[in-house]
Write a protein that holds these residues in place. Structure first.
Motif, PDB file in Angstrom:
ATOM      1  N   THR A  79       0.859  -1.432  -0.126  1.00 37.56           N
ATOM      2  CA  THR A  79      -0.102   0.111   0.289  1.00 37.56           C
ATOM      3  C   THR A  79       0.363   1.043  -0.142  1.00 37.56           C
ATOM      4  N   PHE A  80       0.423   2.093  -0.900  1.00 34.15           N
ATOM      5  CA  PHE A  80       0.789   3.430  -1.187  1.00 34.15           C
ATOM      6  C   PHE A  80      -0.019   5.161  -0.180  1.00 34.15           C
ATOM      7  N   ASP A  81      -0.079   5.031   0.899  1.00 34.81           N
ATOM      8  CA  ASP A  81      -0.947   5.922   1.364  1.00 34.81           C
ATOM      9  C   ASP A  81      -0.115   7.702   1.612  1.00 34.81           C
ATOM     10  N   ASP A  82      -1.446   8.010   1.213  1.00 35.50           N
ATOM     11  CA  ASP A  82      -0.554  10.132   0.696  1.00 35.50           C
ATOM     12  C   ASP A  82      -2.375  10.460   1.775  1.00 35.50           C
ATOM     13  N   PRO A  83      -1.444  10.554   2.567  1.00 38.08           N
ATOM     14  CA  PRO A  83      -2.602  11.447   3.855  1.00 38.08           C
ATOM     15  C   PRO A  83      -2.993  13.119   3.451  1.00 38.08           C
ATOM     16  N   ASN A  84      -2.299  13.741   2.658  1.00 33.79           N
ATOM     17  CA  ASN A  84      -2.454  14.897   3.372  1.00 33.79           C
ATOM     18  C   ASN A  84      -3.321  15.563   1.781  1.00 33.79           C
ATOM     19  N   THR A  85      -2.854  15.294   0.443  1.00 39.21           N
ATOM     20  CA  THR A  85      -3.611  15.577  -0.624  1.00 39.21           C
ATOM     21  C   THR A  85      -4.543  15.669  -0.796  1.00 39.21           C
ATOM     22  N   GLU A  86      -5.920  16.278  -1.215  1.00 41.16           N
ATOM     23  CA  GLU A  86      -6.658  16.062  -0.992  1.00 41.16           C
ATOM     24  C   GLU A  86      -7.573  16.124  -3.058  1.00 41.16           C
ATOM     25  N   LEU A  87      -8.492  15.518  -3.470  1.00 36.06           N
ATOM     26  CA  LEU A  87      -9.002  15.419  -4.631  1.00 36.06           C
ATOM     27  C   LEU A  87     -10.026  15.076  -5.058  1.00 36.06           C
ATOM     28  N   LYS A  88     -10.493  16.106  -5.701  1.00 36.87           N
ATOM     29  CA  LYS A  88     -11.840  16.475  -5.938  1.00 36.87           C
ATOM     30  C   LYS A  88     -12.337  15.283  -6.888  1.00 36.87           C
ATOM     31  N   VAL A  89     -14.403  15.396  -6.731  1.00 33.49           N
ATOM     32  CA  VAL A  89     -15.185  14.018  -8.181  1.00 33.49           C
ATOM     33  C   VAL A  89     -14.331  15.291  -9.157  1.00 33.49           C
ATOM     34  N   GLY A  90     -14.044  14.190 -10.309  1.00 31.56           N
ATOM     35  CA  GLY A  90     -13.548  14.072 -11.522  1.00 31.56           C
ATOM     36  C   GLY A  90     -12.052  14.668 -11.346  1.00 31.56           C
ATOM     37  N   ASP A  91     -11.547  14.893 -10.156  1.00 31.18           N
ATOM     38  CA  ASP A  91      -9.673  14.901 -11.178  1.00 31.18           C
ATOM     39  C   ASP A  91      -9.362  13.387 -11.496  1.00 31.18           C
ATOM     40  N   VAL A  92      -8.366  13.716 -11.975  1.00 30.35           N
ATOM     41  CA  VAL A  92      -7.632  12.301 -12.760  1.00 30.35           C
ATOM     42  C   VAL A  92      -6.179  11.695 -11.934  1.00 30.35           C
ATOM     43  N   LEU A  93      -6.157  10.890 -11.786  1.00 30.25           N
ATOM     44  CA  LEU A  93      -5.125  10.389 -11.432  1.00 30.25           C
ATOM     45  C   LEU A  93      -3.657   9.098 -12.372  1.00 30.25           C
ATOM     46  N   TYR A  94      -3.293   9.929 -12.825  1.00 31.06           N
ATOM     47  CA  TYR A  94      -2.805   8.956 -13.609  1.00 31.06           C
ATOM     48  C   TYR A  94      -1.036   8.783 -12.960  1.00 31.06           C
ATOM     49  N   TYR A  95      -0.632   7.265 -13.510  1.00 33.67           N
ATOM     50  CA  TYR A  95       0.307   6.931 -12.888  1.00 33.67           C
ATOM     51  C   TYR A  95       0.304   5.313 -12.633  1.00 33.67           C
ATOM     52  N   TRP A  96       1.927   4.696 -12.794  1.00 32.29           N
ATOM     53  CA  TRP A  96       2.273   3.799 -12.943  1.00 32.29           C
ATOM     54  C   TRP A  96       3.290   2.457 -11.864  1.00 32.29           C
ATOM     55  N   THR A  97       2.497   1.509 -12.576  1.00 35.68           N
ATOM     56  CA  THR A  97       2.997   1.129 -10.739  1.00 35.68           C
ATOM     57  C   THR A  97       4.506  -0.135 -11.292  1.00 35.68           C
ATOM     58  N   TYR A  98       4.961  -0.503 -10.120  1.00 32.16           N
ATOM     59  CA  TYR A  98       5.943  -1.688 -10.398  1.00 32.16           C
ATOM     60  C   TYR A  98       6.306  -2.496  -9.422  1.00 32.16           C
ATOM     61  N   VAL A  99       6.505  -4.309  -9.618  1.00 30.56           N
ATOM     62  CA  VAL A  99       6.462  -5.008  -8.705  1.00 30.56           C
ATOM     63  C   VAL A  99       7.688  -5.803  -8.549  1.00 30.56           C
ATOM     64  N   ASP A 100       9.061  -6.092  -7.714  1.00 28.08           N
ATOM     65  CA  ASP A 100       8.996  -6.816  -8.063  1.00 28.08           C
ATOM     66  C   ASP A 100       9.348  -8.733  -7.294  1.00 28.08           C
ATOM     67  N   TYR A 101       9.655  -8.937  -7.824  1.00 28.39           N
ATOM     68  CA  TYR A 101       8.885 -10.488  -7.976  1.00 28.39           C
ATOM     69  C   TYR A 101      10.109 -11.680  -8.137  1.00 28.39           C
ATOM     70  N   PHE A 102      10.250 -12.949  -6.968  1.00 24.72           N
ATOM     71  CA  PHE A 102      10.583 -13.745  -7.554  1.00 24.72           C
ATOM     72  C   PHE A 102       9.986 -14.655  -7.117  1.00 24.72           C
ATOM     73  N   ASP A 103      10.757 -15.193  -8.291  1.00 23.92           N
ATOM     74  CA  ASP A 103       9.792 -17.014  -8.870  1.00 23.92           C
ATOM     75  C   ASP A 103      10.016 -17.935  -8.697  1.00 23.92           C
ATOM     76  N   GLY A 104      11.384 -18.215  -7.644  1.00 26.35           N
ATOM     77  CA  GLY A 104      12.175 -19.232  -7.288  1.00 26.35           C
ATOM     78  C   GLY A 104      13.386 -19.005  -7.129  1.00 26.35           C
ATOM     79  N   ARG A 105      13.674 -19.280  -8.622  1.00 26.32           N
ATOM     80  CA  ARG A 105      14.875 -18.814  -9.430  1.00 26.32           C
ATOM     81  C   ARG A 105      15.554 -17.192  -9.294  1.00 26.32           C
ATOM     82  N   HIS A 106      14.646 -16.439  -9.662  1.00 24.73           N
ATOM     83  CA  HIS A 106      15.120 -14.809 -10.683  1.00 24.73           C
ATOM     84  C   HIS A 106      14.614 -13.664 -10.062  1.00 24.73           C
ATOM     85  N   ARG A 107      14.759 -13.238  -9.269  1.00 22.50           N
ATOM     86  CA  ARG A 107      14.218 -11.829  -8.985  1.00 22.50           C
ATOM     87  C   ARG A 107      13.913 -11.136  -9.896  1.00 22.50           C
ATOM     88  N   ARG A 108      12.833  -9.915 -10.841  1.00 23.10           N
ATOM     89  CA  ARG A 108      12.604  -9.828 -11.509  1.00 23.10           C
ATOM     90  C   ARG A 108      11.841  -8.604 -11.419  1.00 23.10           C
TER      91      ARG A 108
END
Length: 474
Positions: A79-108
């Motif tokens: 979880t990413f948590d921002d307690p201070n920013t005020e968003l209004k109805v109609g605002d658009v949040l543009y974003y991208w996310t990223y995950v480090d994942y370990f499949d048992g042999r490689h971390r990618r």
């Protein structure tokens, strides 16, 4: 942070994104201020990163106004948590996310690019997250070694790991399958008349083969401009356009005849693992129908009760490198795309050879894989799929509230195997390649008139060839 991003890109481009897919993020906006972005925890995730801007599109994978690495999951979520920013109805949040994942042999590293969220409501901060709590039966092992399973077949309990359905297609088993004889209709409106004729449906040499052919090749030249009544053999709704159609000035009969079989009213189940070994069809506007469909449509007709796709591949040359699997939540493009995952092949196409397509359907998760490569996981938001009805452009889904948060995918379904052509399955395009538009009353006629273009791409490889289908209890 810049060094971390560079390392992420190197890892991602070196290893690719075929074996793990970043879960879709849940965005929660609070009043009077604050917002939260999270993904469900699952084994193998080692880091979650969020990068976003408000009302301004991201310039590729830039850091953004909000940029943070989350190194530990809490309460089952990253979880990413921002307690201070005020968003209004109609605002658009543009974003991208990223995950480090370990499949048992490689971390990618795996990114999920070009995401956006439109604020439509603001929640109370202390609103409890609705957790999926579909009760599983108490795990019990009896004297015969049978461990109880969450899987149900005809509402009956079964043993964990038990093979509950299996067909090698050494013959056509009428105790398992029923062929359709009807005109296609909603919600996909495919340009097809489904028949059980040998030209369309055949079982031999241990394989089920379904082939689409021009309907005029079966019923004579000019068939599309006539009238056809399927009579007592119709498997659709008697007295409806399922069973009888007449051409008029702009509406013609289906230009293609194909086949579709199902286990409806013969075998159905809720939750399980399904595996199909098949070779998918190639050719313009042809696609396989490897589906799980709702038995009784408990939440309403068409896609109101959902559909699970074990494997889906448009046969067009420019599309058939992208295999899809997952679930359909509605007939709008948003509803069709929300729960679908994609894996791309770098060599040839997915229709060149046989592959093993696997789908695991749990009370709170759907996982799709091909040849043992997992390429997607679908989870419901904490307040259920019903909470996304505005984003998905869905109609009346109030019935979903009577089910679990995983509704409509919490009721029994049956298996469907077939081949469809055209219709609303293909998104409208602006490049001129698609000869019709969805919701155009003349769409089927325009498709027929363009047959000199698409028919030339149909070959002996334009049919569906199924080796076997197996279903196990979880």
């Amino acid at each position: 942070m810049r060094l971390l991003l560079v390392l992420c890109f190197i890892i991602f481009f070196k290893y690719g994104a075929g074996q793990f897919q970043v879960p879709d993020a849940l965005v929660e906006v609070f009043q009077p201020r604050g917002f939260r972005v999270s993904i469900p925890d699952q084994e193998g995730i080692k880091l979650f990163a969020f990068h976003g801007k408000i009302n301004e599109e991201m310039n590729g994978r830039e850091a953004g106004t909000f940029s943070r690495d989350i190194t530990k999951a809490k309460n089952g979520r990253w979880t990413f948590d921002d307690p201070n920013t005020e968003l209004k109805v109609g605002d658009v949040l543009y974003y991208w996310t990223y995950v480090d994942y370990f499949d048992g042999r490689h971390r990618r590293g795996y990114p999920n690019d070009d995401q956006e969220f439109v604020v439509e409501e603001r929640l109370e901060k202390d609103t409890p997250r609705r957790k999926i709590t579909t009760p599983a039966p108490e795990e019990v092992t009896d004297s015969s070694g049978c461990k109880s399973s969450v899987t149900r077949s005809s509402e009956q309990a079964t043993c964990s790991g038990k093979l509950i359905f299996h067909d090698d297609f050494n013959s056509f088993d009428n105790n398992l399958w029923s062929p359709e004889n009807k005109f296609a209709g909603s919600p996909d409106y495919e340009f097809v008349l489904y028949t059980s004729r040998r030209e369309n449906l055949e079982v031999n040499d241990g394989h089920l083969k379904i082939r689409p052919v021009l309907s005029e090749d079966l019923f004579g030249k000019g068939f599309v401009y006539r009238e056809k009544d399927l009579g007592a053999n119709c498997t659709g709704v008697p007295g409806s356009q399922d069973c009888s159609q007449r051409a008029n000035i702009y509406l013609i009969l289906p230009p293609v005849a194909s086949a579709q079989i199902s286990t409806k009213n013969k075998f159905s189940f809720k939750f399980g693992k399904i595996e199909i070994r098949a070779k998918l069809p190639k050719g313009d506007w042809i696609y396989p129908e490897l589906y799980l469909n709702p038995l009784n449509e408990p939440y309403g007709p068409d896609y109101a009760s959902g559909q699970i796709r074990i494997a889906f591949l448009p046969g067009n040359e420019h599309l058939n490198k992208n295999l899809q699997g997952g679930c359909i939540l509605g007939s709008s493009q948003a509803g069709r795309n929300y729960g679908m995952k994609t894996i791309k092949t770098d060599t040839g196409t997915w229709g060149d050879d046989f592959h093993v397509f696997t789908l695991i359907w749990k009370p709170d998760q759907i996982t799709v894989s091909v040849d043992d490569r997992v390429y997607g996981n679908i989870y419901a938001p904490p307040r259920g799929f019903v909470s996304q009805f505005r984003n998905l452009e869905l109609g009346d889904v109030e019935r979903w509230r009577s089910g679990t948060p995983f509704a409509p995918f919490d009721k029994e379904m049956y298996a469907t195997l077939g081949v469809g052509v055209g219709g609303h399955t293909f998104e409208d395009r602006s490049d001129g390649r698609k000869p019709w538009r969805n919701n155009d009353a003349k769409g089927q006629k325009k498709f027929y008139k363009a047959r000199s273009h698409w028919r030339s791409t149909w070959t002996d490889a334009s049919g569906l060839d199924v080796d076997y289908i197996k279903i196990w209890a979880l």
